[in-house]
Structure formats: structure tokens, C-alpha cells
Design a protein around this motif. Sequence first.
Motif, mmCIF file in Angstrom:
data_model
loop_
_atom_site.group_PDB
_atom_site.id
_atom_site.type_symbol
_atom_site.label_atom_id
_atom_site.label_comp_id
_atom_site.label_asym_id
_atom_site.label_seq_id
_atom_site.Cartn_x
_atom_site.Cartn_y
_atom_site.Cartn_z
ATOM 1 N N GLU A 124 40.235 46.771 -10.696
ATOM 2 C CA GLU A 124 40.510 48.057 -11.580
ATOM 3 C C GLU A 124 41.707 48.434 -12.372
ATOM 4 O O GLU A 124 41.342 48.208 -13.735
ATOM 5 C CB GLU A 124 40.971 49.644 -10.234
ATOM 6 N N ARG A 182 31.733 51.406 -17.539
ATOM 7 C CA ARG A 182 30.737 51.843 -17.067
ATOM 8 C C ARG A 182 31.032 50.803 -15.463
ATOM 9 O O ARG A 182 30.880 51.167 -14.444
ATOM 10 C CB ARG A 182 29.074 51.510 -17.521
ATOM 11 N N GLU A 185 33.831 53.028 -13.373
ATOM 12 C CA GLU A 185 33.297 54.117 -12.737
ATOM 13 C C GLU A 185 32.783 52.900 -11.621
ATOM 14 O O GLU A 185 32.531 54.371 -10.046
ATOM 15 C CB GLU A 185 31.773 54.145 -13.786
ATOM 16 N N LYS A 186 32.507 52.232 -11.567
ATOM 17 C CA LYS A 186 31.879 51.092 -10.328
ATOM 18 C C LYS A 186 33.364 51.653 -9.395
ATOM 19 O O LYS A 186 33.112 51.811 -7.967
ATOM 20 C CB LYS A 186 31.162 50.218 -10.386
ATOM 21 N N VAL A 188 35.688 53.291 -9.349
ATOM 22 C CA VAL A 188 35.888 54.059 -9.345
ATOM 23 C C VAL A 188 35.345 54.789 -7.907
ATOM 24 O O VAL A 188 36.222 55.735 -6.754
ATOM 25 C CB VAL A 188 36.133 54.925 -10.029
ATOM 26 N N LYS A 189 33.762 54.580 -7.897
ATOM 27 C CA LYS A 189 33.257 55.562 -7.057
ATOM 28 C C LYS A 189 33.605 54.160 -5.264
ATOM 29 O O LYS A 189 33.504 54.996 -4.387
ATOM 30 C CB LYS A 189 31.870 54.917 -7.210
ATOM 31 N N THR A 190 33.738 53.498 -6.035
ATOM 32 C CA THR A 190 34.946 52.929 -4.138
ATOM 33 C C THR A 190 35.930 53.019 -3.700
ATOM 34 O O THR A 190 36.163 53.297 -2.655
ATOM 35 C CB THR A 190 34.442 50.878 -4.332
ATOM 36 N N ARG A 191 36.701 53.470 -5.223
ATOM 37 C CA ARG A 191 38.016 54.183 -4.621
ATOM 38 C C ARG A 191 38.027 55.698 -3.823
ATOM 39 O O ARG A 191 38.361 56.200 -2.466
ATOM 40 C CB ARG A 191 38.537 54.380 -5.553
ATOM 41 N N THR A 192 36.520 55.926 -4.543
ATOM 42 C CA THR A 192 36.342 57.675 -4.345
ATOM 43 C C THR A 192 35.804 57.712 -2.414
ATOM 44 O O THR A 192 36.416 58.450 -1.745
ATOM 45 C CB THR A 192 35.546 58.138 -4.931
ATOM 46 N N LEU A 193 34.876 56.314 -2.419
ATOM 47 C CA LEU A 193 34.687 56.579 -1.284
ATOM 48 C C LEU A 193 35.670 56.043 0.147
ATOM 49 O O LEU A 193 35.527 56.515 1.369
ATOM 50 C CB LEU A 193 33.282 55.051 -0.862
#
Length: 425
Positions: A124, A182, A185-186, A188-193
Motif C-alpha cells: 500500500e 485500481r 482500491e484493492k 484499501v478493500k483489504t484494509r477495510t475488511l
Amino acid sequence: MTQTDVSDTRAWVLHPDIPSSDRERDPALALEEAVSLAHALPGLEVLGGSVVRLRDPHPGMLFGKGKMAELQQLVEDNEVELVLIDGPVSPVQQRNLEKKLGVKLLDRTGLILEIFSDRAATREGVLQVEMAALSYQRTRLVRAWTHLERQRGGLGFVGGPGETQIEADRRAIDKQLVRLRRQLEKVVKTRTLHRAARAKVPFPIVALVGYTNAGKSTLFNHLTGAEVMAKDMLFATLDPTMRKIALPGGGPEVILSDTVGFISDLPTELVAAFRATLEEVLAADLIVHVRDISHPETEDQAGDVHEILTSLGVLETTPQIEVWNKIDRLPPEDRTLVENRASRMENVQLLSAITGEGMDALSDTIITRLAGTTHVETFTLGFDAGRKRAWLFEKGLVEDEVQDEDGYTLTVRWNETQKSQFDGL
């Protein structure tokens, strides 16, 4: 004379002192910080630095004819290969200065990007720095990039994306930015999870923020027993680090987060790129603002931190504690004044992260402040726990409830006091 490493680039730091700037800073201290920035970048041999007084910056060259002659002589006498200018330099000014001086040039934004590119360790962090560097380069697209062909020594993005973009235009950079966004974003989605998973655990988040080199990582290591890089160096920590700890004295378990240090005039490209990383601050239940109280410009540094926190969208309602660190560096008379001042202020804690003085008091303050903050927790109650379930609804703490064959899965928002009361039922 001693032989230096041939890979080291000989650099000189210039701080333009412009009286008309928005905030007057001590030029000597500003130069000292700029030199520290230069030392933070490996592969540089920092020969020295100078304050350059500018009444009216030249639109095409930044410096006037007389000063340019002095700089040309300085570069020649010291065999300087890289000039670092502690301030903004327009693309036209950069091109003209490099042509006139015959050396590579970096402004403050470029130097900070170089440091970040060298320090980024996580996927990241690398993506964020690449995006920030390309956004910066996009503004540097002048008619000729041939000056990059004369660069000496490969320093991060000076020898990386910059060189590969010599013949690139804005369209190519924009395409690359889209690709990086892009990918980010992938991530960040992992961090959000991960953040969503932590929300199910009853651990409040305590985020350490502050000016770079204020002592955040030293404090983090002291509280957690971790071994995060902690040096007397600007931006020693770049990627965020998180640890679960139990606060001393029977305090609650919390997740402690160490974030990247802030700095005055932090490039807007970096603030935007690192917004995802700094979202940990936005999600924090308590923000601990670490200040180097021994620094002559500690008030200005605190103002810079507040300005960046505001730009990130940190709410004024988020509880905050100010930690005045490095009291061990204060002379006795100054320390007495600081102690008297702190005693008249709320939510201010004096300590030394090096000696450990004040650590117990800080833990007590964190426990007290967290007692009034809320966090979300998800857990399951069996059908035989009707009394506890009724108590939660009576207090209005339940945000969601799902019934299954094992019982009730409840999502509650509560503070540490309410959690303790619930555990005692």
C-alpha cells in the motif's frame, strides 16, 4: 582528504527566506529542518546549507542575477551535484536553474517524495508513493525532460519513474495513475475488511499522531514492547503499525496505531495519496497528539498537525490528548514553566518516551478518556442470557440483532464503563 563513496551524491541545501510568506518561520530553524530532511535520504552527502534572502522571487529563475552568480561559484567550488531548495519551485524555474547551474535540482516536495519512496515498505505504501510521485511529475511536464538524462546517482524516483517518463506525456501518466488507483482500491478493500474485523472485537483504537521526529515511534515501542524503527531522523516511520496492548493498572485492552509523521508544507499529493493509510486516525476512538515540547517551534508544529488532521476530516468531537514529549531535554527553568503551563490545561500530559517518566500518568489519562468513548462490538448471547440481553436494550446500546439456533448475535455500541457493568451482570 578521505575518499567518499562514489555512489553518494554531493548535495547542498538552500532555504529561500521570503518575507512575504504567509507564516514567518525562523529561517535558521527552517534550514536546519531542511538539512535534516536531506540527511534522511540515503545516498546523499550533504555538504552544507545556506539561507537565501529573497525580497522578490524571480519568476523565471527564482534567484536574481547577483545571487545566481554566487550560487554558480558555490556549486563549482564544492563540486555540488544536487541542489535541494526548501520551498516550491515551478517547472520553468527548475528547468532554468538546472540549465544555469549544470546540476540536478529538487524542491521540498520532490525531496519528501524521494524520502517516502525510499521508506515505503508495504504494498500500500509503495502504491501511494508512486501515485503521489506521478501526480507531482504531471505538473513538471515542460517541453524538454532532457535534464534528467544528466542526473548522477539513482535516488528513488529521480532514478526510477522520473527517468522512465522522459518521453512520456500527460496521457501516459494519467493511464498509469488510473492503473495505480485500481491496485490501491484493492489494497484499501483489504484494509477495510481488517478494520471491520477489528470492529467486532472490543478493542478501542488509540492513534498516535504528531510532527515527524516528535517521538511517536519511541512512545509506541515503550507502550507495546515492539521494535518499530525509532531514530532521531525525519520520517523514520512511514507505514502504519498497529499492536494490541493491555494498558497498565488494570486498564482495558486497546489497539495502538503509530502513523506517519506530519511536517509543514506536506505535499498535497502525499496528503491525498496517504488518505487511505491515515483512515486509521479517522476510525480512532482516541487521538494522542505527540509533541516535541523541547523544539523552539513546537507551537507552529502543533498548528501544522491540526491543519492536516482537519484536512483529513478528523472531527473536532474525537477525543484528543496532547503529549508533551522530550521533557528530559528541557533546561530546569524552562521545564518549570512548561509544567506550570500544562497544569492549567486539560488533557495535556508531560512525559519522556526515552526515560519513561510520565508513562504511568499517560496510561491513567488514556483509561479515563476511553471510559467516555464508545466502540462497536459484535458477540453472541445464548438463549439463557435473557437478563443481559434485556439490560442492553434497556440502555439503548443495541444497533443490530440476529437470531439463530445458537442464540442472539448482537451488535452493540458502548463505552468501557458500560462494558464493565455488562460483564458484572
